[in-house]
Enzyme design. Structure first.
Site, mmCIF file in Angstrom:
data_model
loop_
_atom_site.group_PDB
_atom_site.id
_atom_site.type_symbol
_atom_site.label_atom_id
_atom_site.label_comp_id
_atom_site.label_asym_id
_atom_site.label_seq_id
_atom_site.Cartn_x
_atom_site.Cartn_y
_atom_site.Cartn_z
ATOM 1 N N SER A 564 -4.299 6.108 1.684
ATOM 2 C CA SER A 564 -4.355 7.291 0.414
ATOM 3 C C SER A 564 -6.044 6.788 -0.002
ATOM 4 O O SER A 564 -6.363 5.747 -0.045
ATOM 5 C CB SER A 564 -3.185 6.879 -0.852
ATOM 6 O OG SER A 564 -3.818 7.957 -1.842
ATOM 7 N N TYR A 577 1.367 2.736 -7.358
ATOM 8 C CA TYR A 577 1.130 3.567 -6.346
ATOM 9 C C TYR A 577 -0.308 2.977 -5.656
ATOM 10 O O TYR A 577 -0.151 2.731 -4.783
ATOM 11 C CB TYR A 577 1.105 5.020 -6.726
ATOM 12 C CG TYR A 577 0.982 5.841 -5.468
ATOM 13 C CD1 TYR A 577 2.000 6.057 -4.520
ATOM 14 C CD2 TYR A 577 -0.337 6.379 -5.238
ATOM 15 C CE1 TYR A 577 1.490 6.741 -3.349
ATOM 16 C CE2 TYR A 577 -0.627 7.143 -4.152
ATOM 17 C CZ TYR A 577 0.336 7.345 -3.228
ATOM 18 O OH TYR A 577 0.163 8.069 -1.967
#
Length: 687
Positions: A564, A577
């Site tokens: 990401s 996350y």
């Protein structure tokens, strides 16, 4: 000009072909051919013209359509008899078939066209039934044929398929008006009839009569007594050993194809007939004789590789012996080629086996794709049935090696191979994608499959995985596995399923993930542990299992992490996350450094938030992130797009494009790279 309407003979021919092609006792995938003769209006003159419709080169009876038929004028086909230059030049007649075609379109005529055209019957079937080939390959086949059929079926000595064989069978039909068909020595059967129904009935009569004859006159245990220690292993142990052997065997079977990067795809079967054959005393002798029917050995090669150790031999000893046998097989195959090759023979196509037999475990087969590998196994199973039938009433005596070579390295067969379409970039590759039951993972699976890869669709949601796999095609294209990436045993089981389905794995995408958007003070230990277990630990476990398989194969490979932009971008309320994604990002660097010497490349993709089509965003993450940024959830994708340099929303397909770019062959010298797919987030630029 008059409209050229489809005659009723074609519909009857297709129906008959489908019935015959649906039963592997009659013929196998791609094997045999059928034809019908009739009249149709010439599209130019409108005059009635005698035509023949026959299954074209490379077609399959079970799935035959009108476009798979070659349509030829009978007057021109029959005229070829007058210009036939003799058996030494009979291959020239195949080119002449092109000048007998009627209309435009249609399939290329096959080598068996003359057999159908020259026989004076409206309908002709040429099939490869196990029972028929058993008689055709028996040492005393002519006498057995007479005993089995009387004068209703005539023996034809072995002759390579071609124009002369068509003339031979035409003479038999002319000289034996009582006959309904013939047994072609070493090959199969041909039947004929005045109508489609009569032809089919005659084909079935030959097959069923031969089947009864073998059952009534055959001796018990034609493969000899059971060899102690060669019996089938228990099911669970057998399949575990098969999963361990498959990647090693796939690597060996891909020795020659390493040059092209188009690896062999594998297939495994532990059919009871295979296990019984390998448990019997005569299996080494019979396997060494190879198959006989041209359709068989063109797919299985001249003979299989057979492990000569008992079923319970420790795995390390088995692997050592298989490598020794593989080297010996390659040496023997090259010698076979050199014995029979002439100056104008096609180049050797590779010396690796197509079929490997392991007592107690089963049969492994290999081909350029899964269908080819599976069909090779089906043909060798047919060959086992043929050998059983021949040995039951006589001695199995296939055609000799010189004849096999003439067909395997036939210029016409080479031409057929050259007509095959160019393989797609990922042909021969097997991909396993985690989290592929929806969203980004599903998009990646679809893209890799479209580029030619076989897919293992892995997801904790079994229904979602099954739905995506079904959308990619049948089991030759994709299989679904249910796996929780936090479970090491489940991951190992998923890779075992991949090995049993396709022989191993070459391309693994760590995509499974989830997210919980909370501030530091709101983030619980459970939140932290869950996200790190799925993404950081889960990627580690999957990569470890993938590396084991890839090193066993020895073919290199690709591991791709869907990380990401958050792995380098410090966004608010996202600590668990983003930290897990940063862990994944560094795993890419670490594994690229460790696995590079084995030819395994490890790269990553860093997407921005993928809102549309994302399982993560649909499960609550979208609402949480929308609240953080103070926008309606329905506008989150547009919000993300507007903060980028390109002002474009990132979709699952864009991530899939990056995965293909990394694995499709153009970046073969790239490893340890992270590819941003974020439309340009300056704060996430890599430094």
């Amino acid at each position: 000009m008059t409209e050229n309407r489809t005659p009723p003979e074609v519909a009857a021919l297709l129906d008959r072909s489908h019935r015959l092609g649906a039963d592997k006792r009659y013929t196998n995938y791609g094997g045999g051919n059928t034809s019908a003769k009739g009249t149709a209006d010439d599209p130019v003159t409108g005059a009635a013209t005698e035509l023949m419709w026959v299954k074209g080169s490379g077609g399959d009876l079970g799935t035959l359509t009108g476009s798979g038929l070659a349509v030829l004028r009978l007057d021109r086909l029959r005229a070829l008899v007058d210009v036939y230059p003799g058996v030494e030049r009979e291959d020239e007649m195949v080119g002449a078939f092109d000048y007998c075609l009627h209309g435009k379109g249609g399939a290329a005529p096959s080598i068996d066209t003359a057999m159908h055209a020259l026989v004076d019957a409206a309908h002709v079937d040429h099939l490869h039934p196990d029972a028929g080939i058993a008689l055709a390959t028996a040492a005393d086949g002519p006498e057995l044929t007479r005993r089995c059929f009387g004068d209703r079926v005539v023996w034809v000595p072995w002759r390579r398929p071609g124009f002369q064989l068509g003339l031979d069978i035409a003479a038999i039909v002319r000289d034996n008006p009582q006959a309904i068909g013939c047994v072609l020595g070493g090959h199969g059967i041909t039947a004929w009839g005045a109508s489609s129904a009569e032809c089919e009935a005659n084909s079935l009569e030959i097959i069923e009569t031969a089947t009864r004859f073998l059952a009534e006159h055959g001796r018990p245990e034609p493969f000899g007594p059971v060899l102690p220690g060669y019996e089938a292993l228990p099911t669970a142990e057998r399949r575990a050993r098969a999963a361990a052997l498959a990647p090693v065997l796939r690597g060996l079977a891909s020795t020659d194809s390493r040059k092209t990067g188009r690896f062999q795809v594998g297939h495994f079967t532990d059919d009871e007939a295979v296990l019984d054959f390998l448990a019997r005393a005569e299996h080494p002798r019979l396997a060494a004789l190879g198959t006989s029917c041209p359709d068989h050995f063109l797919r299985t090669k001249v003979r299989p590789l057979v492990l000569d150790l008992p079923a319970g031999t420790p795995l390390p000893e088995v692997l050592t012996r298989l490598r020794e046998l593989h080297e010996a097989y390659r040496k023997d195959y090259r010698a076979y080629y050199e014995r029979y090759a002439s100056a104008d023979s096609p180049a050797i196509r590779g010396a690796d086996p197509a079929v490997v037999l392991v007592p107690g475990v089963g049969m492994f087969s290999f081909g350029r794709d899964k269908q080819t590998a599976r069909v090779a196994a089906e043909y060798y199973l047919n060959a086992i049935n043929v050998m059983r039938g021949a040995e039951a009433v006589s001695t199995y005596a296939p055609i000799d090696e010189a004849e096999k070579f003439r067909i395997e390295y036939w210029a016409l067969e080479e031409a057929k191979l050259q007509r095959m379409p160019k393989p797609k970039p990922l042909a021969g590759r097997v991909a396993l994608v985690t989290g592929a039951g929806s969203g980004i993972g599903a998009a990646i699976a679809r893209r890799l499959a479209a580029e030619g890869a076989c897919l293992v669709v892995a997801d904790r949601n079994a229904e979602g995985a099954a739905e995506v796999a079904a959308g990619l095609g049948n089991a030759d294209r994709a299989v679904a596995v249910s796996v929780d990436v936090t479970d090491p045993a489940g991951i190992e089981a998923a890779f075992a399923e991949a090995a049993l389905a396709f022989g191993g794995v070459d391309l693994v995408v760590n995509n499974a993930g989830l997210s919980i958007s909370k501030s530091l003070l709101e983030t619980t230990e459970a939140d932290w542990d869950l996200q790190h277990d799925v993404m950081a630990k889960g990627s580690f476990l999957v990569s470890r299992a993938a590396a084991r398989v890839m090193l066993d194969q020895g073919l290199g490979g690709d591991i791709v992490y869907i990380s990401s932009k958050n792995s380098v971008f410090a966004g608010p309320n996202n600590i668990a996350y983003s930290a897990a994604k940063a862990d994944q990002a560094h795993q890419v660097r670490l594994l690229a450094a460790e696995l590079g010497e084995h030819g395994v490349r490890v790269n990553g993709v860093n997407p921005d938030g993928v809102v549309r089509g994302s399982g993560i965003f649909a499960s609550g993450w979208g609402a949480q992130r929308a609240a953080v940024y103070g926008v309606p959830e329905s506008e989150l994708g547009a919000y993300y797009a507007q903060r980028t340099l390109l002002k474009r929303e990132v979709l699952p397909e864009h991530v899939a494009n990056a995965v293909f770019a990394l694995t499709g062959g153009e970046l073969s010298h790239t490893t340890g790279l992270h590819v941003p797919v974020d439309s340009g987030v300056a704060a996430a630029f890599l430094r």
